[in-house]
Design an enzyme around this catalytic site. Sequence first.
Site, short mmCIF file in Angstrom:
data_model
loop_
_atom_site.label_atom_id
_atom_site.label_comp_id
_atom_site.label_asym_id
_atom_site.label_seq_id
_atom_site.Cartn_x
_atom_site.Cartn_y
_atom_site.Cartn_z
N HIS A 243 59.35 13.32 2.70
CA HIS A 243 60.40 13.92 3.53
C HIS A 243 61.78 13.42 3.11
O HIS A 243 62.72 14.20 2.99
CB HIS A 243 60.19 13.56 5.01
CG HIS A 243 58.93 14.08 5.64
ND1 HIS A 243 58.05 13.27 6.32
CD2 HIS A 243 58.42 15.34 5.72
CE1 HIS A 243 57.04 14.00 6.78
NE2 HIS A 243 57.24 15.26 6.43
N LYS B 43 50.70 19.91 17.47
CA LYS B 43 49.95 18.75 17.00
C LYS B 43 50.06 17.65 18.05
O LYS B 43 51.05 17.58 18.77
CB LYS B 43 50.55 18.25 15.69
CG LYS B 43 50.52 19.27 14.57
CD LYS B 43 51.15 18.72 13.33
CE LYS B 43 51.10 19.72 12.19
NZ LYS B 43 51.86 19.27 11.02
N ARG C 138 54.64 21.24 -1.20
CA ARG C 138 53.97 20.27 -2.04
C ARG C 138 53.05 20.92 -3.05
O ARG C 138 53.03 20.59 -4.21
CB ARG C 138 53.16 19.29 -1.18
CG ARG C 138 54.01 18.32 -0.45
CD ARG C 138 53.26 17.70 0.68
NE ARG C 138 53.00 18.67 1.72
CZ ARG C 138 52.55 18.37 2.91
NH1 ARG C 138 52.26 17.12 3.21
NH2 ARG C 138 52.37 19.30 3.81
P1 ADP Z 1 55.01 20.27 10.12
O1 ADP Z 1 56.42 20.70 10.34
O2 ADP Z 1 54.16 21.34 9.49
O3 ADP Z 1 54.39 19.59 11.30
P2 ADP Z 1 55.74 17.82 8.71
O4 ADP Z 1 56.54 17.28 9.82
O5 ADP Z 1 54.69 16.89 8.16
O6 ADP Z 1 55.03 19.19 8.96
O7 ADP Z 1 56.68 18.20 7.51
C1 ADP Z 1 57.84 18.96 7.64
C2 ADP Z 1 58.11 19.68 6.35
O8 ADP Z 1 58.14 18.76 5.27
C3 ADP Z 1 57.07 20.72 5.96
O9 ADP Z 1 57.73 21.79 5.32
C4 ADP Z 1 56.17 20.01 5.00
O10 ADP Z 1 55.56 20.91 4.09
C5 ADP Z 1 57.18 19.15 4.30
N1 ADP Z 1 56.56 17.95 3.72
C6 ADP Z 1 55.67 17.11 4.27
N2 ADP Z 1 55.31 16.12 3.43
C7 ADP Z 1 56.02 16.35 2.30
C8 ADP Z 1 56.06 15.71 1.02
N3 ADP Z 1 55.31 14.67 0.72
N4 ADP Z 1 56.89 16.24 0.10
C9 ADP Z 1 57.63 17.33 0.37
N5 ADP Z 1 57.61 17.99 1.53
C10 ADP Z 1 56.82 17.51 2.48
#
Ligand code: ADP
Length: 167
Positions: free
Chosen positions: A21, A45, A95
């Site tokens: 992130h 979630k 990813r």
């Molecule tokens: P969500 O919003 O689906 O609950 P997250 O909070 O985990 O997911 O992630 C927010 C955004 O960051 C999403 O677009 C997810 O694909 C992206 N993301 C999560 N982990 C990574 C990573 N390791 N590298 C790049 N982007 C990521």
Amino acid sequence: MSATIRRIIYPGTFDPITNGHVDVVYRATQLFDEVLLAIAADSTKKPLFDLEERRAMAEEALARFGPKVRVTTFRGLLVDFVQSQDSRAILRGLRAVSDFEFEFQMALMNRKLNDSIETLFLMPRGAYTYLSSTIIKEIGRLGGDVSAFVPTVVQEAMRQKYQPVPK
Ligand code: ADP
């Protein structure tokens, strides 16, 4: 959007924020004047960290970017929130191909809800493509070392969460 400030909103659950992130945020700071990381309060979630914990960790992890990057929480429809922030852009991380279908569906649905807002995708550096908050929580729960994958503040918070209960 104001004529001078180009602001992008990076929404997510961030439970917890990972180096993937942070890498996506960094890349966005190279393209936009402001990046607003927006933590969803209404996520379907069931998060390990409550909203306030997630906000505090993200703030500390992103402090080094200065005022260009801010953290907030939001409720309700993302497109409404984006508009309320004088922004027209949503940032998401991609990813692998496995992310694509869900992200594509979300992006097109958000466009349907508000045609003036675009979703932009950024790829993290290769070393972070296998990183997810879910995997981090699993490693933490099993007592593994997460220091290479998350900011220090998260590492400490995970240690506290999963501290063995004294008998
Ligand atoms: P969500 O919003 O689906 O609950 P997250 O909070 O985990 O997911 O992630 C927010 C955004 O960051 C999403 O677009 C997810 O694909 C992206 N993301 C999560 N982990 C990574 C990573 N390791 N590298 C790049 N982007 C990521």
